[in-house]
Design a protein around this motif. Structure first.
Motif, short mmCIF file in Angstrom:
data_model
loop_
_atom_site.label_atom_id
_atom_site.label_comp_id
_atom_site.label_asym_id
_atom_site.label_seq_id
_atom_site.Cartn_x
_atom_site.Cartn_y
_atom_site.Cartn_z
N MET A 1 0.83 -1.21 0.00
CA MET A 1 0.00 0.00 0.00
C MET A 1 0.87 1.26 0.00
SD MET A 1 -3.45 0.15 1.91
CE MET A 1 -4.78 1.14 1.30
N ARG A 2 1.95 1.23 0.76
CA ARG A 2 2.84 2.38 0.82
C ARG A 2 3.31 2.86 -0.56
NH1 ARG A 2 2.54 5.38 4.45
NH2 ARG A 2 2.62 6.86 2.75
N PRO A 3 3.77 1.95 -1.42
CA PRO A 3 4.27 2.43 -2.71
C PRO A 3 3.20 3.22 -3.47
CG PRO A 3 4.79 0.12 -2.41
CD PRO A 3 3.92 0.49 -1.27
N LEU A 4 1.99 2.70 -3.50
CA LEU A 4 0.92 3.40 -4.21
C LEU A 4 0.61 4.72 -3.53
CD1 LEU A 4 -1.18 3.56 -6.42
CD2 LEU A 4 -2.79 2.43 -4.87
N LEU A 5 0.58 4.72 -2.20
CA LEU A 5 0.29 5.96 -1.47
C LEU A 5 1.34 7.03 -1.73
CD1 LEU A 5 -1.16 4.95 1.99
CD2 LEU A 5 -2.10 6.54 0.32
N THR A 6 2.59 6.61 -1.84
CA THR A 6 3.64 7.57 -2.16
C THR A 6 3.35 8.23 -3.50
OG1 THR A 6 5.14 6.04 -1.07
CG2 THR A 6 6.14 7.86 -2.24
N VAL A 7 2.87 7.44 -4.43
CA VAL A 7 2.55 7.99 -5.76
C VAL A 7 1.32 8.90 -5.68
CG1 VAL A 7 1.83 7.42 -8.10
CG2 VAL A 7 3.57 6.05 -6.98
N THR A 8 0.24 8.43 -5.07
CA THR A 8 -0.97 9.25 -5.03
C THR A 8 -0.70 10.55 -4.26
OG1 THR A 8 -1.77 7.99 -3.12
CG2 THR A 8 -2.61 7.36 -5.27
N ASN A 9 0.07 10.48 -3.20
CA ASN A 9 0.42 11.69 -2.47
C ASN A 9 1.19 12.66 -3.36
OD1 ASN A 9 -0.36 12.03 0.35
ND2 ASN A 9 0.51 9.99 0.62
N ALA A 10 2.13 12.11 -4.11
CA ALA A 10 2.92 12.97 -5.00
C ALA A 10 2.03 13.63 -6.03
CB ALA A 10 4.01 12.14 -5.67
N LEU A 11 0.99 12.93 -6.46
CA LEU A 11 0.11 13.47 -7.50
C LEU A 11 -0.95 14.41 -6.94
CD1 LEU A 11 -0.49 10.27 -9.66
CD2 LEU A 11 1.09 12.15 -10.10
N ALA A 12 -1.05 14.47 -5.63
CA ALA A 12 -2.14 15.23 -5.01
C ALA A 12 -1.73 16.67 -4.73
CB ALA A 12 -2.61 14.54 -3.74
N ASP A 13 -1.04 17.27 -5.66
CA ASP A 13 -0.65 18.67 -5.47
C ASP A 13 -0.53 19.35 -6.82
OD1 ASP A 13 0.72 20.88 -3.66
OD2 ASP A 13 1.98 20.61 -5.45
N LYS A 46 12.01 20.58 -3.10
CA LYS A 46 11.25 19.68 -2.24
C LYS A 46 10.24 18.89 -3.07
CE LYS A 46 9.83 21.39 1.90
NZ LYS A 46 8.85 21.98 2.84
N HIS A 47 9.57 19.57 -3.96
CA HIS A 47 8.59 18.89 -4.82
C HIS A 47 9.26 17.81 -5.65
CE1 HIS A 47 5.07 21.12 -3.83
NE2 HIS A 47 5.53 22.28 -4.23
N MET A 48 10.42 18.14 -6.21
CA MET A 48 11.09 17.16 -7.06
C MET A 48 11.56 15.97 -6.23
SD MET A 48 10.46 18.53 -9.80
CE MET A 48 11.10 17.24 -10.87
N PHE A 49 11.90 16.23 -5.00
CA PHE A 49 12.28 15.13 -4.12
C PHE A 49 11.12 14.16 -3.95
CE2 PHE A 49 12.19 13.30 0.15
CZ PHE A 49 13.37 12.55 0.13
N LEU A 50 9.93 14.71 -3.72
CA LEU A 50 8.76 13.85 -3.52
C LEU A 50 8.42 13.08 -4.80
CD1 LEU A 50 6.51 16.24 -1.41
CD2 LEU A 50 7.69 14.17 -0.65
N LEU A 51 8.54 13.75 -5.94
CA LEU A 51 8.25 13.08 -7.20
C LEU A 51 9.25 11.96 -7.46
CD1 LEU A 51 7.32 16.14 -9.46
CD2 LEU A 51 5.80 14.28 -8.75
N ARG A 52 10.51 12.24 -7.12
CA ARG A 52 11.54 11.23 -7.34
C ARG A 52 11.33 10.05 -6.40
NH1 ARG A 52 17.54 13.07 -6.66
NH2 ARG A 52 16.36 13.74 -4.85
N GLN A 53 10.97 10.38 -5.16
CA GLN A 53 10.72 9.34 -4.17
C GLN A 53 9.59 8.40 -4.63
OE1 GLN A 53 10.84 9.88 0.57
NE2 GLN A 53 8.98 10.59 -0.38
N ALA A 54 8.60 8.99 -5.29
CA ALA A 54 7.48 8.20 -5.79
C ALA A 54 7.85 7.44 -7.06
CB ALA A 54 6.28 9.11 -6.05
N GLY A 55 9.02 7.72 -7.60
CA GLY A 55 9.43 7.07 -8.83
C GLY A 55 8.88 7.72 -10.08
#
Lengths: 148, 148
Positions: A1-13, A46-55
């Motif tokens: 669930m975490r991997p998907l959540l990382t992605v959805t969180n990244a997309l939620a901005d 910071k944004h790019m960090f989150l996007l990269r973290q999400a892959g």
DNA sequence: CGTATACTTCGCCACTTGGCGAACTATAGA
DNA sequence: TCTATAGTTCGCCAAGTGGCGAAGTATACG
């Protein structure tokens, strides 16, 4: 669930969606992304960090410049489908259209010119570091970086 | 941009992903969803509001019960693709697997039994309101609600 | 070396969000 | 009509997030 959540969180901005769409047609360096969304470098970083973290983006460093792009075929399905989905959902978005035009203007000058503008200093005529890499990147003509 | 952001925001929460996946195989009533995630009714209600606002679920009221389900073919592409993407990304998720087992147990009793349990009162043997609708819903055998 | 610079990390602040319980609404049944 | 009950809305609070500027890091160049 975490991997998907990382992605959805990244997309939620809003800003991250704009940054992601800015990379749709190829690689851009950090200063170009900063100019694209018009926010502080630290914020964009910071944004790019989150996007990269999400892959959702990959990055590579060349000299003092950091280039970001969409991941290639090696990326997990989760990520490839997300990018496809977002890109489709935003094809007709007015903000993205504006950003695309903005980006077209930005691409007429080199990254180094942009960075100078950002620090509000006159552009020195001599070639900046990593200019060779930037030239190669321009020549490559906005690579699609192996999207599905 | 707003429509997509509403969707990505709705998907950017663990509980809402669980609720959404709970509805994967068909309609459930609010009390079943409350039992599924084990949170306060008000909390689940708020989550369902956000999911509905994003278009990721539809709801219908029958008597005192509210049933939620995935939207049908009429839903925008943005939403249909999102549901497909999320479902695919979570097929092997351990939490979702646990929830699915939990749900199977819950479905052995009627919604009204569940609601009684929630208020911690003994289940009266007589038929509760909207029982006919619930029976129809059970007979229908977990309808797929017109998914792509 | 030292300085300039492209970017990141840190520390802070305003705002948002997920959770709860209490109060409210709407429906069913006596 | 009055009571019980399934859900929702409201008010609150702790935790998380997006924004900025300052400080830190790494690379290029004199």
């Amino acid at each position: 669930m975490r991997p998907l959540l990382t992605v959805t969180n990244a997309l939620a901005d809003r800003t991250r969606l704009r940054l992601l769409m800015g990379l749709r047609e190829g690689e851009l360096c950090a200063c170009q992304l900063i100019e694209l969304v018009g926010l502080a470098p630290s914020t964009v970083s910071k944004h790019m960090f989150l996007l990269r973290q999400a892959g959702l983006v990959e990055s590579r460093k060349i000299g003092r410049w950091v280039y970001y792009r969409w991941p290639g075929r090696a990326a997990p399905l989760r990520v490839r489908h997300a990018l496809k989905w977002v890109a489709e959902s935003l094809t007709d978005d007015p903000q993205i259209a504006k950003d695309t035009k903005h980006l077209a203007r930005l691409l007429k000058s080199t990254p180094e010119t942009l960075c100078r503008k950002q620090t509000r200093k006159p552009v020195s005529s001599s070639s900046a570091p990593a200019t060779r890499a930037a030239a190669r990147w321009r020549r490559a003509g906005r690579v699609t970086s192996g999207r599905t």
